[in-house]
Design an enzyme around this catalytic site. Structure first.
Site, mmCIF file in Angstrom:
data_model
loop_
_atom_site.group_PDB
_atom_site.id
_atom_site.type_symbol
_atom_site.label_atom_id
_atom_site.label_comp_id
_atom_site.label_asym_id
_atom_site.label_seq_id
_atom_site.Cartn_x
_atom_site.Cartn_y
_atom_site.Cartn_z
ATOM 1 N N GLU A 180 -17.339 9.388 6.111
ATOM 2 C CA GLU A 180 -16.758 8.052 6.224
ATOM 3 C C GLU A 180 -15.851 7.816 5.024
ATOM 4 O O GLU A 180 -16.225 8.055 3.883
ATOM 5 C CB GLU A 180 -17.844 6.971 6.312
ATOM 6 C CG GLU A 180 -18.815 6.935 5.158
ATOM 7 C CD GLU A 180 -19.803 5.775 5.257
ATOM 8 O OE1 GLU A 180 -19.656 4.910 6.134
ATOM 9 O OE2 GLU A 180 -20.728 5.752 4.438
ATOM 10 N N ASP B 25 0.873 -1.168 0.000
ATOM 11 C CA ASP B 25 0.000 0.000 0.000
ATOM 12 C C ASP B 25 0.916 1.224 0.000
ATOM 13 O O ASP B 25 2.132 1.125 0.191
ATOM 14 C CB ASP B 25 -0.928 -0.007 1.210
ATOM 15 C CG ASP B 25 -2.234 0.727 0.933
ATOM 16 O OD1 ASP B 25 -2.262 1.607 0.056
ATOM 17 O OD2 ASP B 25 -3.247 0.419 1.590
#
Length: 722
Positions: free
Chosen positions: A455, A243
């Site tokens: 979110e 990542d």
């Protein structure tokens, strides 16, 4: 792609690597890979996104967010969407290459799908996933990968990437230092099945490591995950990417190394081939100092060049069929049509008291639309999004649908999460307008919920909750107050929730006659929702996550044990259960049978049932099959097969689904897959077999039973955990 073609690519890649200097090899291991002119290697940026449409590189079709596609409970739909995404990806790539644009987000290596398990509704990135169930996530993930990668014998259409490996689902604000401690049983029963399916069935080209540690090892440098499980256990032959900037977390936050040099060496030696970031530039020194073998570096670069060769990036242009896809095949009318279909299939009807829905516009003079998500484009698209050429917010979709025949009154109602809309206004500065709209309307549509500013991923620009995780499950800000005001008007109220996760709308369940969960429905969301509200089509979505009653009933967010989590392990009644969703028509299940009364190792059973549309409207329904082991200490009934069918009124279809021995297996404390002796219940219906689903629908699945005569191990865990 044929195995022999893949091996040919690997052979050619290995030959090319053999001609490189050490520095040239290292230059290929970061996401902005350098060009090597003398070897005919062009610069290439590996970082591209396509979670629900080609992202971050201009105009493309913006489909419903992944959680909404999961709600369709439709494997074929997910494949269709991914096929279009890869077509548009090729169209944009071919155009960009024509003009020499090799920037970030311009390649054919898409870092999607996200197949992490949405174990806790507070996790901000849960809307990127396919929900809380390993089986549903596996099916959606495999079909998405197959759509992205294509079915040509010689070339991948684009390269998919299963992420984030593994045991990753918050907390976002601790992800760079967090250690997810997990038992062998939970690891192999919940957190790994979707990744395994993506590798073994989907033949996914790439796997991305997660930011966190799992049982002490940083995931992007975990020998357990990347070598023992992924390579040796599952036979993965693609490439592994970190990542972004995750490798520097090894020394900066996880504290498992003491320097950037050590972190780069640890990641490479333990199976990470590509660094999203720049720390792998230290590999030149690491190899010279004997911290990384050059053979391992050669293997990594071979993996990477093989991927580019599978995509046809080293071939003459005319040899690769996908090179003929033109820019005109991006953002087409046909793709918009599929987007509309995907959106309408994603909506879940949670409540419809007195058959308030569908609405009849011929019987309405005025419709009131209130709420901060009524005209909110951000609430259409979620995160990892592209740019649509046309958006339809909820209010726009309804206004377009009713035209001049019905008057539409609108009020923003309140800010999404703050106490007022206008900076100098008093608290709740739109309440009077809400009351006026409701008093003047025949029906009120309240559009509430969340968007990606509330979110999302840690560090996302503009995130109101900073970490991206939700502090709780209640409607934020003043939304509950304006909903109550709408109900006080005495007018029928329809609540439309746009969110990427479950909310505790317990008050609404008690007081609002009709409720729809709309997720983040994509650029066509408002138009698609209008078609459902007014009965052009019936809602057909099912919940891919559990809707809980309160935040307080949730286990500790940082606890990765599955005890008490999701429909598979929870003990209390849900507000709205996984697998639940109503329709405007009435579906039934008849003549359910199973092909045998015993299940043994190496055997398969088939389940057959007739799905019937007993209602007055055409619609689609998903036949769901759940299995429950009738032994103490086993999970609740778990989804193990599904099939969606469209039926006209009065029409019936016989459906056959297959259950393998693995469908009945459960993991033990060692992570071994075990077929235990005893009775297994097979539930065949249109919902899960819990008490709450029966309360909400008035239906129960058909229960069939089979026996296992003895306990047998179906598969040993490929690593020892703990």
């Amino acid at each position: 792609m044929r195995e022999e073609r893949a091996q040919e690519c690997r052979r050619k890649a290995k030959e090319l690597v053999g001609q490189m200097t050490l520095e040239e090899k290292v230059s290929q291991t970061i996401h902005g890979a350098a060009g090597i002119e003398r070897l005919g290697i062009k610069a290439y940026n590996w970082w591209n996104e396509a979670l629900h449409g080609v992202a971050r590189a201009g105009v493309a079709t913006i489909f419903p967010q992944a959680i909404g596609m999961a709600a369709a409970f439709d494997e074929e739909l997910v494949w269709e969407v991914a096929d279009v995404i890869s077509t548009e990806g090729r169209a944009k790539y071919n155009m960009q290459q024509k003009y020499g644009d090799r920037d970030i987000y311009k390649g054919l290596t898409f870092w999607a799908p996200n197949v992490n398990i949405f174990r806790d509704p507070r996790w901000g990135r849960g809307h990127e996933t396919f929900g809380e169930d390993p089986y549903l996530t596996s099916r959606m993930g495999v079909r998405f990968i197959e759509g992205l990668q294509g079915d040509d014998d010689n070339y991948m259409k684009s390269a998919a990437c299963a992420k984030h490996f593994a045991v990753h689902s918050g907390p976002e604000d601790e992800r760079h230092s967090f250690d997810a401690r997990v038992s062998a049983q939970d690891l192999f029963e919940t957190y790994l099945p979707a990744f395994e399916a993506c590798v073994k069935e989907g033949k996914v080209e790439a796997v991305m490591g997660a930011y966190n540690r799992t049982n002490g090892e940083p995931c992007c440098g975990s020998r357990t995950l990347l070598i023992d499980i992924l390579r040796k256990g599952w036979g993965f032959e693609g490439h592994v990417t970190s990542d972004c900037w995750a490798v520097k977390d090894f020394h900066e936050h996880h504290k498992v190394t003491s320097s950037a040099l050590e972190s780069a060496a640890m990641a490479m030696e333990n199976g990470c081939d590509l660094n999203c970031g720049s720390l792998f530039l230290y590999l030149t020194e690491a190899v010279k100092r004997g911290m990384v073998s050059e053979e391992r570096l050669d293997e990594a670069v071979t993996n990477l060049l093989s991927a580019r060769m599978k995509l046809g990036l080293f071939e003459e242009e005319e040899k690769v069929p996908y090179n003929s896809i033109t820019y005109e095949e991006n953002d087409t009318k046909e793709h918009a049509g599929l987007n509309f279909k995907a959106a309408r299939k994603s909506f879940v009807l949670l409540k419809n008291e007195g058959d308030l829905l569908p609405l009849n516009k011929d019987k309405l003079k005025t419709i009131g639309i209130i709420g901060p998500n009524a005209n909110n484009r951000k609430a259409l698209v979620g995160n990892y999004e592209g740019t649509a050429s046309r958006y339809y917010t909820i209010s726009e979709g309804i206004q377009d649908y009713v035209g001049d025949d019905v008057r539409v009154l609108y009020s923003e109602g309140c800010h999404l999460c703050k106490k007022k809309v206008s900076g100098l206004g008093q608290e709740n500065d739109r309440l009077a307008e809400v009351r006026a709209v409701c008093d003047s309307s025949d029906v009120v549509i309240a559009c509430l919920g969340l968007d990606s500013s509330l979110e999302g991923e840690e560090g996302d620009e503009g995130n109101e909750f900073a970490s991206g995780d939700k502090p709780g499950l209640s409607l934020p800000g003043l939304q509950q107050e304006i909903l109550e005001a709408a109900c006080e008007s005495g007018k029928p109220v329809i609540l439309v929730i746009l969110s990427g996760s479950a909310l505790a709308v317990t008050w609404a369940d008690e007081h609002v006659p009709a409720i729809i969960e709309g997720w983040y429905p994509g650029a066509m969301g408002g138009k698609a929702l209008a078609s459902v509200l007014f009965g052009e089509c019936s809602p057909e979505g099912k919940l891919p996550v559990t809707f809980y009653r309160t935040t307080e009933e949730l286990p500790d967010f940082r606890d990765y044990s599955m005890k008490g989590r999701t429909y598979r392990y929870m003990e209390q009644k849900a507000l709205y259960p996984f697998g639940y969703g109503l329709s405007y028509t009435d579906f039934g299940v008849e003549e359910a049978t199973v092909s045998g009364d015993t299940i043994e190792k190496g055997e398969k059973l088939s389940v057959e049932a007739v799905l019937v549309n007993r209602g007055q409207m055409a619609g689609a329904e998903t036949l769901q099959v759940y299995i429950k082991a009738k032994r103490p200490g086993t999970p609740n009934a778990q989804l193990k097969a599904l099939k969606k069918e469209e039926l006209q009124p009065g029409e019936s279809k016989r459906i056959r689904l297959e259950l393998s021995d693995r469908s009945f297996g459960l993991r033990d404390e060692n992570g071994d897959l075990v077929l235990g002796e005893g009775t297994y219940e097979i539930y065949v219906g249109t919902q899960q077999p819990d008490e709450r689903s029966s309360e909400l629908t008035g239906k129960k699945p058909v229960c069939l039973q089979v026996q296992a005569g003895k306990t047998e191990i179906l598969e040993k865990a490929c690593v020892k955990v703990g």
